[in-house]
Design a protein around this motif. Structure first.
Motif, PDB file in Angstrom:
ATOM      1  N   PHE A   1       2.292 -23.353  24.517  1.00  0.00           N
ATOM      2  CA  PHE A   1       1.590 -22.414  25.387  1.00  0.00           C
ATOM      3  C   PHE A   1       2.267 -22.215  26.742  1.00  0.00           C
ATOM      4  CE2 PHE A   1      -1.998 -23.928  22.678  1.00  0.00           C
ATOM      5  CZ  PHE A   1      -2.190 -22.734  21.998  1.00  0.00           C
ATOM      6  N   SER A   2       3.504 -22.717  26.891  1.00  0.00           N
ATOM      7  CA  SER A   2       4.213 -22.491  28.149  1.00  0.00           C
ATOM      8  C   SER A   2       5.048 -21.218  28.112  1.00  0.00           C
ATOM      9  CB  SER A   2       5.126 -23.679  28.467  1.00  0.00           C
ATOM     10  OG  SER A   2       6.188 -23.768  27.529  1.00  0.00           O
ATOM     11  N   ARG A   3       5.220 -20.642  26.926  1.00  0.00           N
ATOM     12  CA  ARG A   3       6.008 -19.426  26.765  1.00  0.00           C
ATOM     13  C   ARG A   3       5.607 -18.761  25.455  1.00  0.00           C
ATOM     14  NH1 ARG A   3      10.135 -19.956  22.930  1.00  0.00           N
ATOM     15  NH2 ARG A   3      10.582 -22.090  22.263  1.00  0.00           N
ATOM     16  N   PRO A   4       5.902 -17.480  25.299  1.00  0.00           N
ATOM     17  CA  PRO A   4       5.654 -16.836  24.003  1.00  0.00           C
ATOM     18  C   PRO A   4       6.592 -17.414  22.942  1.00  0.00           C
ATOM     19  CG  PRO A   4       5.923 -15.206  25.754  1.00  0.00           C
ATOM     20  CD  PRO A   4       6.355 -16.515  26.320  1.00  0.00           C
ATOM     21  N   LEU A   5       6.137 -17.430  21.689  1.00  0.00           N
ATOM     22  CA  LEU A   5       6.936 -17.919  20.571  1.00  0.00           C
ATOM     23  C   LEU A   5       7.010 -16.867  19.484  1.00  0.00           C
ATOM     24  CD1 LEU A   5       5.322 -21.453  19.986  1.00  0.00           C
ATOM     25  CD2 LEU A   5       7.452 -20.991  21.191  1.00  0.00           C
ATOM     26  N   ASP A   6       8.090 -16.903  18.702  1.00  0.00           N
ATOM     27  CA  ASP A   6       8.140 -16.157  17.453  1.00  0.00           C
ATOM     28  C   ASP A   6       7.738 -17.134  16.363  1.00  0.00           C
ATOM     29  OD1 ASP A   6       8.619 -14.726  15.160  1.00  0.00           O
ATOM     30  OD2 ASP A   6      10.668 -14.135  15.697  1.00  0.00           O
ATOM     31  N   VAL A   7       6.443 -17.216  16.119  1.00  0.00           N
ATOM     32  CA  VAL A   7       5.903 -18.209  15.194  1.00  0.00           C
ATOM     33  C   VAL A   7       6.493 -18.058  13.802  1.00  0.00           C
ATOM     34  CG1 VAL A   7       3.775 -19.017  14.063  1.00  0.00           C
ATOM     35  CG2 VAL A   7       3.772 -18.504  16.516  1.00  0.00           C
ATOM     36  N   SER A   8       6.883 -16.851  13.444  1.00  0.00           N
ATOM     37  CA  SER A   8       7.397 -16.602  12.094  1.00  0.00           C
ATOM     38  C   SER A   8       8.672 -17.393  11.798  1.00  0.00           C
ATOM     39  CB  SER A   8       7.656 -15.109  11.883  1.00  0.00           C
ATOM     40  OG  SER A   8       8.735 -14.662  12.693  1.00  0.00           O
ATOM     41  N   LYS A   9       9.327 -17.917  12.829  1.00  0.00           N
ATOM     42  CA  LYS A   9      10.557 -18.688  12.615  1.00  0.00           C
ATOM     43  C   LYS A   9      10.282 -20.156  12.289  1.00  0.00           C
ATOM     44  CE  LYS A   9      13.594 -15.729  15.363  1.00  0.00           C
ATOM     45  NZ  LYS A   9      14.569 -15.648  16.462  1.00  0.00           N
TER      46      LYS A   9
ATOM     47  N   MET B   1       2.247 -17.142  31.784  1.00  0.00           N
ATOM     48  CA  MET B   1       2.506 -18.570  31.943  1.00  0.00           C
ATOM     49  C   MET B   1       4.012 -18.825  32.085  1.00  0.00           C
ATOM     50  SD  MET B   1      -0.219 -20.359  32.138  1.00  0.00           S
ATOM     51  CE  MET B   1      -1.189 -19.025  32.867  1.00  0.00           C
ATOM     52  N   GLU B   2       4.789 -18.157  31.274  1.00  0.00           N
ATOM     53  CA  GLU B   2       6.240 -18.353  31.338  1.00  0.00           C
ATOM     54  C   GLU B   2       6.784 -17.933  32.700  1.00  0.00           C
ATOM     55  OE1 GLU B   2      10.020 -17.784  28.435  1.00  0.00           O
ATOM     56  OE2 GLU B   2       8.827 -15.968  28.772  1.00  0.00           O
ATOM     57  N   LYS B   3       6.314 -16.802  33.225  1.00  0.00           N
ATOM     58  CA  LYS B   3       6.761 -16.350  34.546  1.00  0.00           C
ATOM     59  C   LYS B   3       6.439 -17.398  35.605  1.00  0.00           C
ATOM     60  CE  LYS B   3       6.194 -11.361  33.760  1.00  0.00           C
ATOM     61  NZ  LYS B   3       5.382 -10.175  34.138  1.00  0.00           N
TER      62      LYS B   3
ATOM     63  N   ASN C   1      -9.327 -20.325  26.791  1.00  0.00           N
ATOM     64  CA  ASN C   1      -9.967 -19.219  27.513  1.00  0.00           C
ATOM     65  C   ASN C   1      -9.289 -18.990  28.865  1.00  0.00           C
ATOM     66  OD1 ASN C   1     -12.079 -18.195  25.827  1.00  0.00           O
ATOM     67  ND2 ASN C   1     -13.251 -20.062  26.189  1.00  0.00           N
ATOM     68  N   TRP C   2      -8.934 -20.084  29.544  1.00  0.00           N
ATOM     69  CA  TRP C   2      -8.248 -19.981  30.840  1.00  0.00           C
ATOM     70  C   TRP C   2      -6.890 -19.309  30.678  1.00  0.00           C
ATOM     71  CZ3 TRP C   2      -3.652 -22.420  32.456  1.00  0.00           C
ATOM     72  CH2 TRP C   2      -3.385 -22.347  33.835  1.00  0.00           C
ATOM     73  N   LEU C   3      -6.159 -19.677  29.633  1.00  0.00           N
ATOM     74  CA  LEU C   3      -4.859 -19.056  29.377  1.00  0.00           C
ATOM     75  C   LEU C   3      -5.003 -17.549  29.175  1.00  0.00           C
ATOM     76  CD1 LEU C   3      -3.342 -21.695  26.939  1.00  0.00           C
ATOM     77  CD2 LEU C   3      -2.377 -21.066  29.153  1.00  0.00           C
ATOM     78  N   LYS C   4      -5.984 -17.168  28.389  1.00  0.00           N
ATOM     79  CA  LYS C   4      -6.189 -15.738  28.122  1.00  0.00           C
ATOM     80  C   LYS C   4      -6.573 -14.996  29.399  1.00  0.00           C
ATOM     81  CE  LYS C   4      -8.660 -12.481  25.143  1.00  0.00           C
ATOM     82  NZ  LYS C   4      -9.600 -12.324  23.996  1.00  0.00           N
ATOM     83  N   SER C   5      -7.465 -15.569  30.187  1.00  0.00           N
ATOM     84  CA  SER C   5      -7.926 -14.894  31.402  1.00  0.00           C
ATOM     85  C   SER C   5      -6.851 -14.846  32.483  1.00  0.00           C
ATOM     86  CB  SER C   5      -9.182 -15.582  31.944  1.00  0.00           C
ATOM     87  OG  SER C   5      -8.876 -16.884  32.403  1.00  0.00           O
ATOM     88  N   ASN C   6      -5.822 -15.674  32.342  1.00  0.00           N
ATOM     89  CA  ASN C   6      -4.726 -15.696  33.316  1.00  0.00           C
ATOM     90  C   ASN C   6      -3.485 -14.966  32.828  1.00  0.00           C
ATOM     91  OD1 ASN C   6      -5.027 -17.587  35.957  1.00  0.00           O
ATOM     92  ND2 ASN C   6      -6.426 -18.258  34.336  1.00  0.00           N
ATOM     93  N   GLY C   7      -3.648 -14.100  31.875  1.00  0.00           N
ATOM     94  CA  GLY C   7      -2.538 -13.241  31.477  1.00  0.00           C
ATOM     95  C   GLY C   7      -1.776 -13.675  30.247  1.00  0.00           C
ATOM     96  N   GLY C   8      -2.206 -14.764  29.611  1.00  0.00           N
ATOM     97  CA  GLY C   8      -1.549 -15.175  28.373  1.00  0.00           C
ATOM     98  C   GLY C   8      -0.205 -15.845  28.601  1.00  0.00           C
ATOM     99  N   LEU C   9       0.577 -15.941  27.541  1.00  0.00           N
ATOM    100  CA  LEU C   9       1.783 -16.761  27.574  1.00  0.00           C
ATOM    101  C   LEU C   9       2.941 -16.101  28.326  1.00  0.00           C
ATOM    102  CD1 LEU C   9       1.720 -18.398  24.048  1.00  0.00           C
ATOM    103  CD2 LEU C   9       0.437 -18.919  26.116  1.00  0.00           C
TER     104      LEU C   9
ATOM    105  N   PHE D   1      -6.383 -19.795  19.609  1.00  0.00           N
ATOM    106  CA  PHE D   1      -5.089 -20.432  19.406  1.00  0.00           C
ATOM    107  C   PHE D   1      -4.138 -19.443  18.737  1.00  0.00           C
ATOM    108  CE2 PHE D   1      -3.134 -24.740  19.224  1.00  0.00           C
ATOM    109  CZ  PHE D   1      -1.994 -24.456  18.499  1.00  0.00           C
ATOM    110  N   LYS D   2      -4.627 -18.813  17.679  1.00  0.00           N
ATOM    111  CA  LYS D   2      -3.804 -17.849  16.947  1.00  0.00           C
ATOM    112  C   LYS D   2      -3.539 -16.593  17.771  1.00  0.00           C
ATOM    113  CE  LYS D   2      -5.321 -19.127  12.268  1.00  0.00           C
ATOM    114  NZ  LYS D   2      -6.046 -18.644  11.067  1.00  0.00           N
ATOM    115  N   GLU D   3      -4.550 -16.142  18.487  1.00  0.00           N
ATOM    116  CA  GLU D   3      -4.407 -14.913  19.277  1.00  0.00           C
ATOM    117  C   GLU D   3      -3.354 -15.074  20.362  1.00  0.00           C
ATOM    118  OE1 GLU D   3      -7.075 -12.464  22.531  1.00  0.00           O
ATOM    119  OE2 GLU D   3      -8.128 -13.403  20.835  1.00  0.00           O
ATOM    120  N   LEU D   4      -3.401 -16.172  21.101  1.00  0.00           N
ATOM    121  CA  LEU D   4      -2.470 -16.383  22.204  1.00  0.00           C
ATOM    122  C   LEU D   4      -1.027 -16.506  21.731  1.00  0.00           C
ATOM    123  CD1 LEU D   4      -4.670 -18.822  24.268  1.00  0.00           C
ATOM    124  CD2 LEU D   4      -3.740 -16.668  25.135  1.00  0.00           C
TER     125      LEU D   4
END
Length: 356
Positions: free
Chosen positions: A172-180, A257-259, A246-254, A56-59
């Motif tokens: 998990f549909s797009r990358p986030l800037d979690v720090s915000k 997914m966004e693309k 695991n599926w998200l990671k194996s499919n290229g990550g966020l 969860f944290k890695e993705l």
């Protein structure tokens, strides 16, 4: 006939998530027992929880100072957990739909609530902009994606107060800037796991600042310190969540997914805008959700609503009936929905256009 699952939630999951979870229901991790009947404190399930937390944290590329917890109660429980833990005197809420309204209602039990802006005046078919946030609020709460109305906040806000986000339907549909964000929470039944599980990603330094006593089970610190194991967690959805991660990671990550999600949404929105029978309920392109695409029959074709729903359903389109507060149709195109299904729906719309 192939079924194309556009349900808003519970919704489509990756095939591998369903397959692996089904297998674990019969024989979990070679134990000869079902995942539903083993101890959550046994080494096999403890490993599942640890791996799910780590992925969860890695993705999301979560920075230091944050912890993720897996909880019961759904996102609706978070509507009270957030103010219980964070609201000392006053909080700000952006009202963009049904779920934001429900969150506002719960927060009012704990202190003053300032509604900084609302799109209720137009049945929530846009995202308010250029609103003022009081500097003395304990936090600003937003709902990033509005499943019922088809609007989405797709950029991470820059605000000077702690930001809390309900990301039930676009996590998990797009990358986030979690720090915000101070807290990101959501139900799992859209892009992660079966119903019965919620997640909360919490920046630990926002906790411990309210004077009120917090019931043990409603205190984020309880679950952080307990590693999501203070009480028995919803073991089956957690196991399924790990399969999806695991599926998200194996499919290229966020980023990937966004693309994919943008491409799927573009295909369907383009057809809605082109097809003379239909029109989108969200006119501002920047406000359109890429997760939940809402559309209705055009003004001259309102009498075809029931016929189109029957026509589409007969060709394998599942779950496209719009929410009763909007009407029309809704296609939920979450991560696991293949582009093939979107194209199949477009083909159905074009066939219906030719028919009329």
């Amino acid at each position: 006939m192939k079924k194309h699952n556009f349900s808003a939630g519970p919704s489509i999951l990756p095939e591998v998530t369903i397959k692996n979870t089904a297998e674990a229901v019969v024989n979990f991790a070679g134990t000869g027992l079902s995942v539903m009947e083993v101890s959550h404190r046994g080494k096999e399930f403890t490993a599942v929880m640890e791996q799910a937390n780590k992925l969860f944290k890695e993705l999301l590329e979560v920075p230091a100072g944050y912890e993720v917890v897996f909880l019961g109660g759904g996102a609706s429980m978070q509507f009270c957990m957030v103010p219980y833990n964070l609201l000392s005197k006053k909080a700000a809420y952006l009202n963009t739909g049904t779920w934001a309204s429900k969150a506002i209602k719960e927060a009012k039990f704990f202190g003053e609530v300032v509604e900084v802006a609302s799109s209720k005046d137009k049945n929530y078919n846009y995202i308010p902009r250029d609103f003022d946030i009081p500097s003395d609020v304990d936090y600003l709460h937003i709902t990033t994606n509005n499943t019922i109305y088809g609007t989405e906040i797709r950029k991470d806000m820059d605000v000077k107060v702690p930001l809390v986000a309900d990301m039930s339907s676009d996590i998990f549909s797009r990358p986030l800037d979690v720090s915000k964000y101070a807290i990101i929470y959501g139900g799992a039944q859209k892009n992660l796991a079966p119903a019965g599980l919620a997640f909360a990603l919490v920046r630990e330094d926002v906790l411990g600042k309210v004077d009120r006593p917090i019931p043990t089970m409603l205190n984020y610190k309880t679950h952080i310190d307990g590693g999501s194991m203070f009480n028995t967690p919803p073991v089956l959805p957690v196991f399924a969540a790990l399969q999806t991660l695991n599926w998200l990671k194996s499919n290229g990550g966020l980023k990937e997914m966004e693309k994919r999600n943008i491409r799927k949404a573009d295909i369907l929105y383009s057809e809605i805008d082109r097809n003379r029978l239909f029109k989108g309920t969200v006119q501002n392109v920047d406000d359109r959700s890429i997760m939940n695409i809402c559309f209705v029959m055009n003004d001259d074709y309102q009498d075809l609503n029931a016929e189109f729903l029957e026509f589409a359903t007969a060709q394998g389109m599942v779950g496209i009936k719009g929410h009763r507060s909007v009407g029309g149709f809704r296609a939920s195109v979450y991560n696991a929905l293949p582009e093939e299904s979107v194209k199949a729906l477009v083909d159905v719309m074009q066939q219906f256009e030719k028919k009329h």
